[in-house]
Each structure stands twice: as structure tokens, then as C-alpha cells.
Design a protein around this motif. Structure first.
Motif, short mmCIF file in Angstrom:
data_model
loop_
_atom_site.label_atom_id
_atom_site.label_comp_id
_atom_site.label_asym_id
_atom_site.label_seq_id
_atom_site.Cartn_x
_atom_site.Cartn_y
_atom_site.Cartn_z
N PRO A 1 0.69 -1.20 0.05
CA PRO A 1 0.11 -0.22 -0.07
C PRO A 1 0.85 1.23 0.05
CG PRO A 1 -0.24 -0.98 2.25
CD PRO A 1 0.69 -1.99 1.15
N GLY A 2 2.10 1.21 0.43
CA GLY A 2 2.84 2.55 0.62
C GLY A 2 3.85 2.56 -0.65
N ASN A 3 3.79 1.76 -1.76
CA ASN A 3 4.68 1.84 -2.59
C ASN A 3 4.21 2.42 -3.89
OD1 ASN A 3 5.59 0.57 -5.36
ND2 ASN A 3 7.41 0.36 -4.35
N ALA A 4 4.75 3.42 -4.75
CA ALA A 4 4.51 3.99 -5.82
C ALA A 4 5.98 4.11 -6.54
CB ALA A 4 3.93 5.24 -5.79
N HIS A 5 6.02 3.19 -7.46
CA HIS A 5 7.31 3.18 -8.43
C HIS A 5 6.72 3.74 -9.85
CE1 HIS A 5 10.68 1.60 -10.57
NE2 HIS A 5 11.19 1.46 -9.23
N VAL A 6 7.31 5.08 -10.15
CA VAL A 6 6.83 5.35 -11.27
C VAL A 6 8.01 6.01 -12.28
CG1 VAL A 6 5.59 7.52 -12.00
CG2 VAL A 6 4.98 6.78 -9.91
N GLY A 7 7.69 5.53 -13.53
CA GLY A 7 8.38 5.97 -14.86
C GLY A 7 8.25 7.23 -15.37
N PHE A 8 9.33 7.95 -15.53
CA PHE A 8 9.09 9.49 -16.31
C PHE A 8 10.10 9.13 -17.70
CE2 PHE A 8 8.64 10.03 -11.93
CZ PHE A 8 7.36 10.83 -11.85
N PRO A 9 9.44 8.93 -18.82
CA PRO A 9 10.23 8.69 -19.99
C PRO A 9 11.12 10.03 -20.31
CG PRO A 9 8.04 7.98 -20.17
CD PRO A 9 8.07 8.45 -18.92
N GLY A 10 12.20 9.84 -20.92
CA GLY A 10 13.15 10.93 -21.25
C GLY A 10 13.93 11.34 -20.07
N CYS A 11 13.94 10.87 -18.93
CA CYS A 11 14.61 11.38 -17.66
C CYS A 11 15.69 10.04 -17.32
CB CYS A 11 13.67 11.73 -16.75
SG CYS A 11 12.36 12.75 -17.20
N GLU A 12 16.81 10.67 -16.65
CA GLU A 12 17.43 9.74 -15.85
C GLU A 12 16.91 9.63 -14.31
OE1 GLU A 12 19.73 7.70 -16.41
OE2 GLU A 12 20.11 7.96 -18.55
N GLY A 13 16.87 8.46 -13.71
CA GLY A 13 16.09 8.62 -12.48
C GLY A 13 17.17 9.22 -11.45
N ASP A 14 18.55 9.20 -11.64
CA ASP A 14 19.37 9.71 -10.70
C ASP A 14 19.14 11.24 -10.83
OD1 ASP A 14 20.44 7.40 -9.68
OD2 ASP A 14 22.02 7.29 -10.80
N SER A 15 19.11 11.85 -11.95
CA SER A 15 18.81 13.31 -12.10
C SER A 15 17.48 13.63 -11.24
CB SER A 15 18.88 13.58 -13.71
OG SER A 15 19.89 13.45 -14.27
N LEU A 16 16.56 12.91 -11.61
CA LEU A 16 15.31 13.21 -10.92
C LEU A 16 15.29 13.16 -9.64
CD1 LEU A 16 12.69 11.18 -13.19
CD2 LEU A 16 12.77 13.67 -13.01
#
Length: 394
Positions: free
Chosen positions: A304-319
Motif C-alpha cells: 500500500p505504501g509503494n509508488a514506483h513511477v517511470g518518467f520517460p526521457g529522464c534519468e532517475g538519478d537526475s530526478l
């Protein structure tokens, strides 16, 4: 920056200690007495430890003697994987196969691969579907190919990155007719979803303190007394001679207080977390239309506490770093492998390509989370995504 409000959304990595655990631990820090000593101070410490063991056993529906205290999840996983493998192979040299999923935490994958590389184990990683759920047909076929050669099966209760719950009881049903022991890493699950050791039918279960409001450096392996486990650490013979070492009485007392509280309030806590999580996912989708959820659909098949969201065109570390500069703390996946410049093994196993496996963030909620945390993420996400995409283009 010092006055900036921090919005902590990385509870899957560690969650703050609850007041009850802090109070219990503090109360025992000045106590003297080794729980293995026979004098009055030692007996008092032993009583605290055994009462804590009983508290945890009642919360997880196991026998007190099945609770083996360790330093945390990694040690418990290693003790289960190596200890069960060694005991089973010693009893029957044909038992060399270790079956686990491709999405396990490295605390399971690394000891499994170590056994394969250095100790003669035959390691088989079981596939998952696009939601991150174990393929039960693949497990069945793998077992039935030669059930007498399987030393153990290890399947996590809930995935630490994408939050997908695994079919643990179904795994047990496939293994039990062949007498194959099942271990589950339930580090992420206890306190978020119902976890019942007896009802699940598993033979060994890992949990740790700092994921559910207890202190760092303490955890447990719940292991059936009938199951032989070879010790990793030899010494004074504490903890059924499975895990030697002087017992940390204050930490164990705090751990027990946190487990009891987490299990007692699990149902209402899950509703609170899911409400916040669902609101975040919905609003992120409105703010960034091509953002998408990884893992199981929102609902009973997911933590219930997990949201794993992808953001195309981005690097996760930068976000992550851009959000961190705004006082929003989250992660790109497991904290144990954060900072490693490689795609998530979990997302790759789920069928994502290498780029998609790097463009995601994990937001995980806990007992201190509020709607203000959701608002802060939503307010920041559009400029952060735009800046991260611009950085990729340059």
C-alpha cells in the motif's frame, strides 16, 4: 536550505523509529547484564529478551522458539539461504539446486550466486511477468523436472522496488508435496500487509527492525524448529546454536515493541498509506501525462505504501537529485544499490529495456507521511521533469 522542510518519501529504505521503540530501547540502554549470565542482572536481561521473543511470535503467529535474533535482514537472508542449503545438501548430496526469483533483493541474490560460484550450487532464477509477479507455471516445471535435487526455494513476500506481492502460499503448495523448504524475505511486508507465519506454510521468514519503526542493526529469522540450519557464525551457541553472539537486549526490546505496534495497526496503517499513494499516482499522471506505474496495479496485489513511477526521457538519478534539492527525498530503487550506475535488475526482469529501467523513481510512504508530502511532490514534479529532460538532450 537549513530551514527547508523535508518531505521524506523513502520509507522502504528505512522508516523513523516509533516512539514506543525509542522509549523501550532508551529504558534498557543503562541496564547491565549479559543475557547468557546466570546472576540476577543476567537473568533480568534474559527475561527481557524472552518476553520480546514471545511478543514477536504472537504478532507473527509462530512459536517463540522459532524466532532467531540476528543483526537484520541481510544476515537473516544469508543464514536462511546458506544454512538451509548446507543442511539439506549434507543430508542428501543430490540436493544442489537453489531456486529463487530474478527480482529478489541482493541480500538473497548475492548469497545464492555465491553458493553457485563457490560452493557447487546450481542456481536457477525464476521469471516474473510484467507486473513483477512470479511465474508459478515456471516454478512448477522447474521443480517437477527433478524435485529430489532441489535444496530450497526462496521467494520474497513483497518486492522492495515495485511493491508487487508474491504468491507465497501458492509457492508453498507447489513445494510441500516434495518436502522442499521455502524461505521468504518479508522485510518489506511486515506491518504493511498481513503476515502470518503459520498460515503461510513457509519454513523460514526474514524481517528486520528498521523497516517497521524499530532500530537499525536488529532483525530476525523465523525458522521452523523442525528444519535443520547450519550456522554461519560459531561461538557461544546463542539462538539455538544457529546464531552465536552476545544478544543486544535494548535493540531486541525495541524491535519487539515496533513489531507489536506495526502488526496491531497494520490494517488502518495500510488504508492510510494506500490513500496517500493512490492520490500521488493519480496527480502525477495528470501533471506528467506519459508518467506510468511499474509493478502490480494499485490494489491488493501491491504494497500500500509503494509508488514506483517511470518518467520517460529522464534519468532517475537526475530526478532524485533535483527533487532532493527541493527537500523531497525518494529513491530510484533499492537503497542498498543506490548510486550504482546500472539499470534496475527488477525492471529488466519485468521486461523493461535498459533505458526504461533507469528512468524511474520509487516513492514509499510510512507512518510519518502526510498529504503535505504528496502536495510537495506534485508541485515540484513538472519543473523537475522538464529540467531532467533538458539535461538529457544536451
Amino acid at each position: 536550505m537549513d530551514d527547508q522542510q523535508v518531505h521524506y518519501l523513502d520509507h522502504a529504505a528505512t522508516t523513523p523509529m516509533v516512539s514506543a521503540a525509542v522509549e523501550v530501547m532508551t529504558a534498557h540502554l543503562r541496564d547491565v547484564g549479559n543475557p547468557s549470565s546466570l546472576h540476577a542482572s543476567g537473568r533480568h536481561a534474559r527475561r527481557v529478551v524472552e518476553e520480546s521473543r514471545e511478543t514477536i511470535a504472537q504478532a507473527l503467529d509462530c512459536r517463540p522458539g522459532e524466532v532467531v535474533f540476528t543483526s537484520g535482514g541481510t544476515e537473516s537472508d544469508n543464514l536462511a539461504i546458506k544454512g538451509i542449503f548446507w543442511a539439506r545438501r549434507s543430508a542428501d548430496a543430490r540436493r544442489t539446486r537453489v531456486l529463487t526469483t530474478a527480482i529478489e533483493h541482493h541480500a538473497v541474490l548475492d548469497p545464492v550466486h555465491w553458493l553457485g560460484d563457490d560452493d557447487g550450487a546450481e542456481v536457477e532464477l525464476l521469471p516474473v511477468d510484467r507486473s513483477g509477479r512470479l511465474d508459478l507455471d515456471a516454478l512448477r516445471a522447474t521443480i517437477e523436472r527433478d524435485p529430489t535435487s532441489v535444496a530450497l526455494v526462496s521467494v520474497m513476500w513483497a518486492n522492495n522496488e515495485v511493491g508487487t506481492l508474491q504468491p507465497v502460499t501458492e509457492v508453498v503448495a507447489l513445494c510441500r508435496p516434495h518436502g522442499i523448504p521455502v524461505h521468504t524475505d518479508a522485510v518489506q511486508a511486515v506491518g504493511q500487509v498481513p503476515v502470518d507465519f503459520a498460515a503461510s506454510g513457509v519454513d523460514a521468514l526474514t524481517l528486520t527492525g528498521h523497516k517497521l519503526g524499530g532500530p537499525f542493526g536488529v532483525g530476525a529469522l523465523v525458522v521452523r524448529r523442525e528444519l535443520d540450519v547450519v550456522a554461519l557464525v560459531h561461538g557461544g551457541g546463542q539462538e539455538r546454536d544457529i546464531r552465536s553472539g552476545t544478544i543486544d537486549t535494548p535493540a531486541i526490546a525495541a524491535f519487539a515493541a515496533a513489531v507489536e505496534l506495526a502488526v496491531k495497526h497494520q490494517a488502518e496503517h495500510a488504508v492510510h498509506l494506500a490513500t496517500l499513494r493512490d492520490d500521488l499516482v493519480r496527480r502525477l499522471g495528470e501533471a506528467v501525462p506519459d508518467a506510468h506505474l511499474h509493478g502490480a496495479d494499485l490494489g491488493p496485489g501491491r504494497l500500500p505504501g509503494n509508488a514506483h513511477v517511470g518518467f520517460p526521457g529522464c534519468e532517475g538519478d537526475s530526478l532524485l537529485m533535483l527533487l532532493d534539492a527541493r527537500g523531497i527525498e525518494c529513491s530510484t530503487g533499492s537503497a542498498c544499490s543506490a548510486g550504482v550506475a546500472q539499470p534496475s535488475h527488477v525492471l529488466l526482469a519485468m521486461g523493461c529495456d535498459a533505458e526504461a529501467a533507469r528512468h524511474s523513481l520509487r516513492f514509499s510512504f510510512g507512518h510519518t507521511s502526510t498529504e503535505d508530502d504528496v502536495d510537495a511532490v506534485v508541485e515540484a514534479i513538472v519543473p523537475v521533469v522538464e529540467r531532467a529532460r533538458a539535461a538529457r538532450r544536451t
